[in-house]
Motif scaffolding. Structure first.
Motif, mmCIF file in Angstrom:
data_model
loop_
_atom_site.group_PDB
_atom_site.id
_atom_site.type_symbol
_atom_site.label_atom_id
_atom_site.label_comp_id
_atom_site.label_asym_id
_atom_site.label_seq_id
_atom_site.Cartn_x
_atom_site.Cartn_y
_atom_site.Cartn_z
ATOM 1 N N MET A 175 0.820 -1.197 0.000
ATOM 2 C CA MET A 175 0.000 0.000 0.000
ATOM 3 C C MET A 175 0.866 1.264 0.000
ATOM 4 S SD MET A 175 -2.890 -1.380 -0.272
ATOM 5 C CE MET A 175 -4.071 -0.089 -0.064
ATOM 6 N N ALA A 176 2.133 1.106 0.343
ATOM 7 C CA ALA A 176 3.011 2.266 0.354
ATOM 8 C C ALA A 176 3.112 2.878 -1.033
ATOM 9 C CB ALA A 176 4.389 1.886 0.862
ATOM 10 N N TYR A 177 3.073 2.045 -2.081
ATOM 11 C CA TYR A 177 3.165 2.569 -3.437
ATOM 12 C C TYR A 177 1.914 3.353 -3.814
ATOM 13 C CZ TYR A 177 7.285 -0.248 -3.957
ATOM 14 O OH TYR A 177 8.530 -0.774 -3.805
ATOM 15 N N ILE A 178 0.796 2.981 -3.233
ATOM 16 C CA ILE A 178 -0.428 3.733 -3.492
ATOM 17 C C ILE A 178 -0.301 5.119 -2.889
ATOM 18 C CG2 ILE A 178 -2.914 3.795 -3.042
ATOM 19 C CD1 ILE A 178 -2.580 0.621 -2.913
ATOM 20 N N LYS A 179 0.223 5.204 -1.672
ATOM 21 C CA LYS A 179 0.441 6.499 -1.046
ATOM 22 C C LYS A 179 1.382 7.344 -1.885
ATOM 23 C CE LYS A 179 -0.175 4.869 3.659
ATOM 24 N NZ LYS A 179 0.493 4.631 4.954
ATOM 25 N N ALA A 180 2.327 6.680 -2.551
ATOM 26 C CA ALA A 180 3.305 7.409 -3.354
ATOM 27 C C ALA A 180 2.639 8.171 -4.486
ATOM 28 C CB ALA A 180 4.353 6.450 -3.906
ATOM 29 N N ARG A 181 1.525 7.694 -4.997
ATOM 30 C CA ARG A 181 0.839 8.406 -6.075
ATOM 31 C C ARG A 181 0.242 9.712 -5.566
ATOM 32 N NH1 ARG A 181 1.906 6.851 -11.254
ATOM 33 N NH2 ARG A 181 -0.135 7.383 -11.974
ATOM 34 N N TRP A 182 -0.002 9.794 -4.274
ATOM 35 C CA TRP A 182 -0.604 10.995 -3.699
ATOM 36 C C TRP A 182 0.401 11.847 -2.951
ATOM 37 C CZ3 TRP A 182 -4.209 6.853 -1.740
ATOM 38 C CH2 TRP A 182 -5.179 6.556 -2.703
ATOM 39 N N GLY A 183 1.568 11.330 -2.697
ATOM 40 C CA GLY A 183 2.533 12.063 -1.890
ATOM 41 C C GLY A 183 3.917 11.482 -2.044
ATOM 42 N N LEU A 184 4.506 11.078 -0.933
ATOM 43 C CA LEU A 184 5.871 10.575 -0.933
ATOM 44 C C LEU A 184 5.891 9.065 -0.843
ATOM 45 C CD1 LEU A 184 7.472 13.024 1.648
ATOM 46 C CD2 LEU A 184 7.661 13.115 -0.829
ATOM 47 N N SER A 185 6.816 8.475 -1.567
ATOM 48 C CA SER A 185 7.026 7.038 -1.441
ATOM 49 C C SER A 185 7.866 6.787 -0.197
ATOM 50 C CB SER A 185 7.744 6.483 -2.668
ATOM 51 O OG SER A 185 9.100 6.875 -2.654
ATOM 52 N N PRO A 186 7.888 5.566 0.300
ATOM 53 C CA PRO A 186 8.744 5.273 1.452
ATOM 54 C C PRO A 186 10.219 5.584 1.178
ATOM 55 C CG PRO A 186 7.202 3.486 1.086
ATOM 56 C CD PRO A 186 7.062 4.425 -0.073
ATOM 57 N N ARG A 187 10.681 5.330 -0.033
ATOM 58 C CA ARG A 187 12.078 5.639 -0.360
ATOM 59 C C ARG A 187 12.335 7.138 -0.327
ATOM 60 N NH1 ARG A 187 11.353 1.602 -4.869
ATOM 61 N NH2 ARG A 187 11.953 -0.353 -3.896
ATOM 62 N N GLN A 188 11.380 7.924 -0.839
ATOM 63 C CA GLN A 188 11.555 9.368 -0.809
ATOM 64 C C GLN A 188 11.579 9.883 0.628
ATOM 65 O OE1 GLN A 188 8.168 10.229 -3.273
ATOM 66 N NE2 GLN A 188 9.458 10.857 -4.985
ATOM 67 N N ALA A 189 10.709 9.347 1.473
ATOM 68 C CA ALA A 189 10.678 9.765 2.872
ATOM 69 C C ALA A 189 12.006 9.437 3.559
ATOM 70 C CB ALA A 189 9.516 9.090 3.597
ATOM 71 N N LYS A 190 12.547 8.243 3.291
ATOM 72 C CA LYS A 190 13.828 7.858 3.894
ATOM 73 C C LYS A 190 14.948 8.771 3.382
ATOM 74 C CE LYS A 190 12.300 3.118 4.334
ATOM 75 N NZ LYS A 190 12.280 1.817 3.678
ATOM 76 N N ALA A 191 14.916 9.109 2.105
ATOM 77 C CA ALA A 191 15.942 9.992 1.549
ATOM 78 C C ALA A 191 15.869 11.385 2.182
ATOM 79 C CB ALA A 191 15.793 10.091 0.032
ATOM 80 N N ILE A 192 14.666 11.884 2.393
ATOM 81 C CA ILE A 192 14.500 13.197 3.027
ATOM 82 C C ILE A 192 15.035 13.170 4.446
ATOM 83 C CG2 ILE A 192 12.767 14.808 3.925
ATOM 84 C CD1 ILE A 192 11.129 14.160 1.356
ATOM 85 N N ILE A 193 14.770 12.080 5.164
ATOM 86 C CA ILE A 193 15.285 11.955 6.528
ATOM 87 C C ILE A 193 16.806 11.967 6.520
ATOM 88 C CG2 ILE A 193 15.484 10.367 8.482
ATOM 89 C CD1 ILE A 193 12.543 9.570 7.893
ATOM 90 N N MET A 194 17.402 11.232 5.593
ATOM 91 C CA MET A 194 18.865 11.175 5.510
ATOM 92 C C MET A 194 19.448 12.559 5.192
ATOM 93 S SD MET A 194 19.831 7.986 6.004
ATOM 94 C CE MET A 194 21.250 7.515 5.076
ATOM 95 N N VAL A 195 18.866 13.264 4.225
ATOM 96 C CA VAL A 195 19.363 14.585 3.844
ATOM 97 C C VAL A 195 19.223 15.553 5.022
ATOM 98 C CG1 VAL A 195 18.897 16.573 2.355
ATOM 99 C CG2 VAL A 195 19.032 14.279 1.380
ATOM 100 N N CYS A 196 18.099 15.473 5.720
ATOM 101 C CA CYS A 196 17.913 16.355 6.879
ATOM 102 C C CYS A 196 18.894 16.022 7.991
ATOM 103 C CB CYS A 196 16.477 16.261 7.396
ATOM 104 S SG CYS A 196 15.291 17.018 6.290
ATOM 105 N N MET A 197 19.152 14.729 8.183
ATOM 106 C CA MET A 197 20.134 14.356 9.200
ATOM 107 C C MET A 197 21.489 14.964 8.873
ATOM 108 S SD MET A 197 19.232 10.412 10.060
ATOM 109 C CE MET A 197 20.589 10.231 11.197
ATOM 110 N N LEU A 198 21.861 14.932 7.584
ATOM 111 C CA LEU A 198 23.148 15.500 7.186
ATOM 112 C C LEU A 198 23.112 17.031 7.204
ATOM 113 C CD1 LEU A 198 24.097 13.128 4.252
ATOM 114 C CD2 LEU A 198 25.191 13.277 6.486
ATOM 115 N N GLY A 199 22.041 17.603 6.654
ATOM 116 C CA GLY A 199 21.943 19.052 6.529
ATOM 117 C C GLY A 199 21.759 19.776 7.844
ATOM 118 N N VAL A 200 21.131 19.131 8.794
ATOM 119 C CA VAL A 200 20.912 19.743 10.101
ATOM 120 C C VAL A 200 21.881 19.167 11.130
ATOM 121 C CG1 VAL A 200 19.235 20.053 11.968
ATOM 122 C CG2 VAL A 200 18.480 20.200 9.601
ATOM 123 N N GLY A 201 22.069 17.850 11.077
ATOM 124 C CA GLY A 201 22.903 17.192 12.079
ATOM 125 C C GLY A 201 24.352 17.621 12.048
ATOM 126 N N VAL A 202 24.949 17.725 10.870
ATOM 127 C CA VAL A 202 26.364 18.087 10.776
ATOM 128 C C VAL A 202 26.602 19.506 11.280
ATOM 129 C CG1 VAL A 202 28.288 18.490 9.194
ATOM 130 C CG2 VAL A 202 26.931 16.410 8.998
#
Length: 167
Positions: free
Chosen positions: A1-28
């Motif tokens: 069902m995660a792929y269905i949500k992706a049609r309306w918003g973010l896929s699980p992979r996109q959400a994980k990528a955003i978390i990683m970028v934020c961890m680097l962009g804010v955490g560092v």
């Protein structure tokens, strides 16, 4: 069902990528500010990313068996008989004891994931495993038949299906 949500918003992979970028962009920067050292800042973020990756893998490994166990406690089987039929007026989705029927005018999208074809019907999804098709030609013929019954607007929102048939 995660792929269905992706049609309306973010896929699980996109959400994980955003978390990683934020961890680097804010955490560092915050770690550099707190410790005064770029080396220690990157080391702390690397360990945080490693923990995040391990956590994601653990959750993914545990979620499948726990879902099957929860279904079993409710008397439901994890594997259910599925039939999807195309009629001139409707698409009929039979999943064990549940039958869903929708007029073609309600189908808003048809898209492909790695292992499934998904018909979006208003706010619901009819998911058809690609393994059901014996050959790529049978899959293409089925998708062509579905596209021929969909509205022009729905076909325009279904580039995966159109590309398969035209390609």
């Amino acid at each position: 069902m995660a792929y269905i949500k992706a049609r309306w918003g973010l896929s699980p992979r996109q959400a994980k990528a955003i978390i990683m970028v934020c961890m680097l962009g804010v955490g560092v920067p915050l770690s550099v500010w707190a410790s005064g050292s770029w080396f220690s800042a990157f080391m702390s973020v690397e360990f945080a990313i490693g923990g995040l990756v391990v956590g994601i893998l653990v959750v993914q490994r545990l979620s499948g068996p726990s879902l099957r166990k929860a279904l079993g406690k409710r008397g439901q089987r994890a594997d259910l008989a599925l039939t999807l039929r195309l009629t001139p007026e409707t698409i009929v989705y039979d999943l064990a004891d549940l039958t869903t029927t929708a007029r073609w005018s309600c189908v808003t999208d048809l898209y492909r994931t790695r292992k499934h074809w998904v018909f979006l019907v208003q706010s619901s999804a009819m998911v058809l495993p690609r393994r059901f098709f014996a050959t790529p030609e049978a899959e293409r013929d089925f998708i062509a038949e579905a596209l021929s019954r969909m509205t022009d607007a729905a076909r325009a929102r279904s580039p995966d299906a159109v590309g398969m048939v035209d390609g």
